[in-house]
Motif scaffolding. Structure first.
Motif, PDB file in Angstrom:
ATOM      1  N   VAL A 103       0.842  -1.205   0.000  1.00 43.52           N
ATOM      2  CA  VAL A 103       0.000   0.000   0.000  1.00 43.52           C
ATOM      3  C   VAL A 103       0.872   1.247   0.000  1.00 43.52           C
ATOM      4  CG1 VAL A 103      -1.646   1.347   1.359  1.00 43.52           C
ATOM      5  CG2 VAL A 103      -2.006  -1.105   1.035  1.00 43.52           C
ATOM      6  N   ARG A 104       1.895   1.263   0.858  1.00 42.76           N
ATOM      7  CA  ARG A 104       2.786   2.418   0.926  1.00 42.76           C
ATOM      8  C   ARG A 104       3.527   2.606  -0.397  1.00 42.76           C
ATOM      9  NH1 ARG A 104       3.604   4.519   5.911  1.00 42.76           N
ATOM     10  NH2 ARG A 104       5.710   5.223   5.485  1.00 42.76           N
ATOM     11  N   GLY A 105       3.947   1.515  -1.025  1.00 41.86           N
ATOM     12  CA  GLY A 105       4.617   1.609  -2.314  1.00 41.86           C
ATOM     13  C   GLY A 105       3.708   2.217  -3.372  1.00 41.86           C
ATOM     14  N   LEU A 110       2.628   6.763  -6.587  1.00 40.34           N
ATOM     15  CA  LEU A 110       1.590   7.311  -7.448  1.00 40.34           C
ATOM     16  C   LEU A 110       1.229   8.758  -7.114  1.00 40.34           C
ATOM     17  CD1 LEU A 110      -0.438   6.568  -9.719  1.00 40.34           C
ATOM     18  CD2 LEU A 110      -2.006   5.819  -7.918  1.00 40.34           C
ATOM     19  N   PHE A 111       0.892   9.029  -5.879  1.00 41.86           N
ATOM     20  CA  PHE A 111       0.331  10.328  -5.522  1.00 41.86           C
ATOM     21  C   PHE A 111       1.264  11.527  -5.659  1.00 41.86           C
ATOM     22  CE2 PHE A 111      -2.789   7.489  -3.677  1.00 41.86           C
ATOM     23  CZ  PHE A 111      -3.960   8.093  -4.109  1.00 41.86           C
ATOM     24  N   PRO A 112       2.554  11.404  -5.443  1.00 41.40           N
ATOM     25  CA  PRO A 112       3.402  12.596  -5.639  1.00 41.40           C
ATOM     26  C   PRO A 112       3.617  12.963  -7.114  1.00 41.40           C
ATOM     27  CG  PRO A 112       4.453  11.029  -4.152  1.00 41.40           C
ATOM     28  CD  PRO A 112       3.290  10.333  -4.775  1.00 41.40           C
ATOM     29  N   TYR A 113       3.113  12.145  -8.026  1.00 39.93           N
ATOM     30  CA  TYR A 113       3.376  12.333  -9.451  1.00 39.93           C
ATOM     31  C   TYR A 113       2.063  12.558 -10.207  1.00 39.93           C
ATOM     32  CZ  TYR A 113       7.704  10.270  -7.831  1.00 39.93           C
ATOM     33  OH  TYR A 113       8.837   9.997  -7.123  1.00 39.93           O
ATOM     34  N   PRO A 114       1.706  13.799 -10.525  1.00 34.27           N
ATOM     35  CA  PRO A 114       0.441  14.087 -11.220  1.00 34.27           C
ATOM     36  C   PRO A 114       0.290  13.334 -12.542  1.00 34.27           C
ATOM     37  CG  PRO A 114       1.437  16.113 -10.422  1.00 34.27           C
ATOM     38  CD  PRO A 114       2.437  15.020 -10.197  1.00 34.27           C
ATOM     39  N   ARG A 115       1.363  13.163 -13.256  1.00 34.60           N
ATOM     40  CA  ARG A 115       1.283  12.464 -14.548  1.00 34.60           C
ATOM     41  C   ARG A 115       0.860  11.005 -14.355  1.00 34.60           C
ATOM     42  NH1 ARG A 115       5.949  12.340 -19.176  1.00 34.60           N
ATOM     43  NH2 ARG A 115       4.663  11.332 -20.749  1.00 34.60           N
ATOM     44  N   LEU A 117      -0.862   9.884 -11.858  1.00 31.32           N
ATOM     45  CA  LEU A 117      -2.265   9.909 -11.428  1.00 31.32           C
ATOM     46  C   LEU A 117      -3.194  10.021 -12.634  1.00 31.32           C
ATOM     47  CD1 LEU A 117      -2.339  12.114  -8.207  1.00 31.32           C
ATOM     48  CD2 LEU A 117      -3.092   9.750  -8.435  1.00 31.32           C
ATOM     49  N   ARG A 118      -2.830  10.876 -13.576  1.00 31.02           N
ATOM     50  CA  ARG A 118      -3.656  11.027 -14.783  1.00 31.02           C
ATOM     51  C   ARG A 118      -3.714   9.715 -15.569  1.00 31.02           C
ATOM     52  NH1 ARG A 118      -1.431  16.131 -14.626  1.00 31.02           N
ATOM     53  NH2 ARG A 118       0.300  15.646 -16.019  1.00 31.02           N
ATOM     54  N   LEU A 119      -2.583   9.012 -15.636  1.00 30.43           N
ATOM     55  CA  LEU A 119      -2.547   7.736 -16.349  1.00 30.43           C
ATOM     56  C   LEU A 119      -3.389   6.674 -15.635  1.00 30.43           C
ATOM     57  CD1 LEU A 119       1.233   7.582 -17.342  1.00 30.43           C
ATOM     58  CD2 LEU A 119      -0.715   7.979 -18.865  1.00 30.43           C
ATOM     59  N   ALA A 120      -3.500   6.759 -14.335  1.00 25.04           N
ATOM     60  CA  ALA A 120      -4.267   5.780 -13.554  1.00 25.04           C
ATOM     61  C   ALA A 120      -5.764   6.085 -13.541  1.00 25.04           C
ATOM     62  CB  ALA A 120      -3.740   5.735 -12.122  1.00 25.04           C
ATOM     63  N   ARG A 121      -6.152   7.269 -13.937  1.00 24.10           N
ATOM     64  CA  ARG A 121      -7.554   7.685 -13.867  1.00 24.10           C
ATOM     65  C   ARG A 121      -8.514   6.758 -14.609  1.00 24.10           C
ATOM     66  NH1 ARG A 121      -8.624  13.786 -14.768  1.00 24.10           N
ATOM     67  NH2 ARG A 121      -7.244  13.297 -16.495  1.00 24.10           N
ATOM     68  N   PRO A 122      -8.220   6.285 -15.823  1.00 28.84           N
ATOM     69  CA  PRO A 122      -9.172   5.389 -16.502  1.00 28.84           C
ATOM     70  C   PRO A 122      -9.455   4.107 -15.700  1.00 28.84           C
ATOM     71  CG  PRO A 122      -7.557   6.189 -18.063  1.00 28.84           C
ATOM     72  CD  PRO A 122      -7.102   6.639 -16.700  1.00 28.84           C
ATOM     73  N   GLY A 123      -8.496   3.632 -14.965  1.00 31.81           N
ATOM     74  CA  GLY A 123      -8.682   2.423 -14.161  1.00 31.81           C
ATOM     75  C   GLY A 123      -9.620   2.616 -12.982  1.00 31.81           C
ATOM     76  N   THR A 124      -9.802   3.845 -12.526  1.00 30.95           N
ATOM     77  CA  THR A 124     -10.678   4.071 -11.381  1.00 30.95           C
ATOM     78  C   THR A 124     -12.134   3.796 -11.729  1.00 30.95           C
ATOM     79  OG1 THR A 124     -10.876   6.439 -11.857  1.00 30.95           O
ATOM     80  CG2 THR A 124      -9.137   5.766 -10.313  1.00 30.95           C
ATOM     81  N   GLY A 125     -12.541   4.060 -12.951  1.00 27.28           N
ATOM     82  CA  GLY A 125     -13.910   3.751 -13.377  1.00 27.28           C
ATOM     83  C   GLY A 125     -14.169   2.259 -13.372  1.00 27.28           C
TER      84      GLY A 125
END
Length: 130
Positions: A103-105, A110-115, A117-125
């Motif tokens: 979880v910490r990894g 992921l969170f300190p890097y906006p780019r 996060l944007r790449l991970a956004r489609p997976g959240t749906g």
């Protein structure tokens, strides 16, 4: 960065309690060890030879890093430096279980890097649908 919390910085705390009402974790839980004053006490124990226990690590991990206590402190305690030094010690000395490490990894990768996060956004749906 220092190898451990600086005893001189720890000694600056006079345990007056002005930090308590500014600390979100203390206000929420009312637990002394989840306040800057309590964490500084734990840092002092570590410097005096107490090993980092899972309970100690939990109190340090609970700090949000908001630093509201720094501006509230009449003694000028550098809690920001202390918690930074202590977190390095906790990461070096505290053995985390595999789930916690994963979880910490994920969070720190992921969170300190906006780019990222944007790449991970489609997976959240997809996760939401499951």
């Amino acid at each position: 960065m220092a190898a451990e919390p600086d005893p001189k910085l720890i000694g600056d705390c006079v345990h007056c309690g002005f930090c308590l009402p500014t600390c979100p974790t203390y206000v929420l839980w009312g637990e002394e060890m989840d306040s800057p004053r309590g964490r500084i006490h734990l840092m002092g124990q570590y410097v005096e030879g107490t090993a980092v226990t899972p309970e100690m690590a939990g109190h340090f991990d609970a700090c949000l890093g908001c630093m509201a206590c720094v501006t509230a402190c009449p003694s000028g305690v550098r809690y920001d430096r202390l918690i930074e030094q202590t977190r390095a010690v906790v990461e070096r000395e505290h053995k985390r279980d595999p789930q916690d490490r994963a979880v910490r990894g994920l969070v720190f990768g992921l969170f300190p890097y906006p780019r990222r996060l944007r790449l991970a956004r489609p997976g959240t749906g997809l996760v939401r649908r499951l």
